[in-house]
Design a protein around this motif. Structure first.
Motif, short mmCIF file in Angstrom:
data_model
loop_
_atom_site.label_atom_id
_atom_site.label_comp_id
_atom_site.label_asym_id
_atom_site.label_seq_id
_atom_site.Cartn_x
_atom_site.Cartn_y
_atom_site.Cartn_z
N GLY A 1 -3.24 3.81 -6.07
CA GLY A 1 -2.68 5.22 -6.20
C GLY A 1 -3.53 5.65 -7.63
N GLU A 2 -3.86 6.95 -7.56
CA GLU A 2 -4.61 7.53 -8.84
C GLU A 2 -4.27 8.88 -8.80
N GLN A 3 -4.28 9.60 -9.95
CA GLN A 3 -3.89 10.94 -9.97
C GLN A 3 -5.25 11.80 -9.32
N PHE A 4 -5.10 12.11 -8.15
CA PHE A 4 -3.94 12.42 -7.24
C PHE A 4 -4.45 12.06 -5.95
N ALA A 5 -4.57 10.75 -5.52
CA ALA A 5 -5.04 10.34 -4.27
C ALA A 5 -4.88 8.89 -4.09
N LEU B 1 -18.69 -0.36 -12.44
CA LEU B 1 -18.90 0.29 -11.05
C LEU B 1 -18.33 1.46 -10.67
N LEU B 2 -17.09 1.92 -11.43
CA LEU B 2 -16.32 2.74 -11.00
C LEU B 2 -16.95 4.20 -11.08
N ASP B 3 -16.74 4.91 -9.91
CA ASP B 3 -17.32 6.14 -10.10
C ASP B 3 -16.36 6.97 -9.28
N LEU B 4 -15.65 7.98 -9.92
CA LEU B 4 -14.60 8.77 -9.03
C LEU B 4 -15.08 9.27 -7.80
N GLN B 5 -16.54 9.87 -7.76
CA GLN B 5 -16.75 10.46 -6.61
C GLN B 5 -17.23 9.25 -5.43
N SER B 6 -18.33 8.43 -5.95
CA SER B 6 -18.68 7.48 -5.00
C SER B 6 -18.15 6.19 -4.68
N ASN B 7 -17.44 5.72 -5.52
CA ASN B 7 -17.04 4.45 -5.50
C ASN B 7 -15.59 4.34 -6.60
N PRO B 8 -14.67 4.91 -6.11
CA PRO B 8 -13.20 5.16 -6.64
C PRO B 8 -12.80 3.71 -7.29
N LEU B 9 -12.92 2.57 -6.46
CA LEU B 9 -12.25 1.67 -6.70
C LEU B 9 -13.28 0.50 -7.72
N GLY B 10 -14.71 0.81 -7.68
CA GLY B 10 -15.63 0.15 -8.48
C GLY B 10 -15.72 -1.14 -7.58
N THR C 1 -11.62 3.87 1.87
CA THR C 1 -11.20 5.24 2.52
C THR C 1 -10.36 5.87 1.27
N VAL C 2 -10.37 7.04 1.42
CA VAL C 2 -9.54 7.82 0.60
C VAL C 2 -8.38 8.69 1.23
N ASN C 3 -7.22 8.50 1.17
CA ASN C 3 -6.16 9.00 1.76
C ASN C 3 -6.16 8.84 3.41
N GLN C 4 -6.71 7.97 3.84
CA GLN C 4 -6.66 7.53 5.10
C GLN C 4 -6.35 6.39 5.49
N LEU C 5 -5.15 5.78 5.85
CA LEU C 5 -4.72 4.32 6.04
C LEU C 5 -4.76 4.42 7.64
#
Ligand code: CU
Length: 265
Positions: free
Chosen positions: A108-112, A131-140, A154-158
């Motif tokens: 979880g992160e603010q807000f996704a 390596l963390l990049d909020l747009q292209s690699n949110p988990l690093g 994926t973001v918000n899709q499980l």
């Protein structure tokens, strides 16, 4: 049996037990409410001013109310030790074997919600804060790590296969969030610094649920169940429960898509 509670549709194997527990607590609370309400009304009438213009300084001599109190405490103890704790133990302490389950890391992160699948090798790739990049690699995620090459994020899709034990490893990047899917009767806080595993077996696909509810747009929704900041209201993810074949196909397609060399890098 528990329809009278008005709970959301049920879509996991253990969910009936949770609904049963909620029903039991409601019935017990109803009995308490009627009992105490009745006693209160009795006391109002029995000790009204016109009947007792002067207070009785000796008070009540009988022990009935003490026995009632003890009785209520006993029933509460039975509810706690006989039902709630065993159910909690069965749900939380006994995890299915990882070899028979699908393991997904949900951060979880603010807000996704960030989903991370280990891919065909079933080993999660290394993650690295630089390596963390909020747009292209949110988990690093480190794509150069051999274990990470086939990982999927994926973001918000499980996406989940039906009738298979799912282990969700819950984590948080910033504040306390909570992973709640009402239809699965699952809710767990995601706490920064901790990895908290939860498990469930979804047993109704999204397609089946659409027919069952008569709503062609039905989606299982992950609601963040902890007020986590200004954007809390929009922190929602979606769960798509598919047949084993559909899920396998999604997994292969997405792996191919994500592990392809990035032309812009
Ligand atoms: Cu949140």
């Amino acid at each position: 049996m528990t329809n009278w509670l008005g709970l959301p549709e049920l879509a996991s194997t253990h969910g009936g037990q949770i609904a049963g527990m909620i029903a039991l607590v409601h019935v017990f609370m109803l009995i308490l409410f009627v009992g105490w309400g009745g006693f209160f009304t009795y006391a109002l009438v029995r000790f009204r001013r016109s009947r007792h213009p002067v207070a009785n300084y000796a008070g009540v001599k009988s022990h009935t109310s003490s026995y009632l109190e003890v009785g209520v405490a006993v029933v509460e103890a039975i509810l706690l030790f006989g039902f709630a704790i065993p159910l909690w133990a069965a749900r939380v302490d006994i995890m299915p074997a990882e070899s028979e389950a699908l393991v997904v890391q949900v951060t979880g992160e603010q807000f996704a919600w960030n989903m991370h699948y280990a891919g065909a090798d079933r080993v999660f790739g290394r993650t690295e804060i630089t390596l963390l990049d909020l747009q292209s690699n949110p988990l690093g995620l480190d794509r150069s790590d051999p274990a990470g090459m086939d990982d999927i994020t994926t973001v918000n899709q499980l996406y989940l296969p039906v009738n298979k034990p799912i282990i969700v490893r819950l984590r948080s990047k910033d504040v306390i969030h909570s992973f709640g899917v009402p239809e699965f009767r699952v809710k767990q806080d995601a706490v920064p610094g901790l990895t908290i595993p939860i498990w469930f077996i979804p047993n109704v696909t999204t397609a089946e649920m659409r027919t069952r509810t008569g709503n062609p747009e039905f989606q299982y929704e992950i609601a963040c169940a902890q007020l986590c900041g200004l954007g809390h209201y929009r922190m929602r993810g979606f769960v798509t429960v598919q047949t084993a074949e559909e899920f396998q196909k999604w997994m292969e397609d997405t792996t191919a898509e994500q592990s392809a060399p990035d032309p812009f890098r």
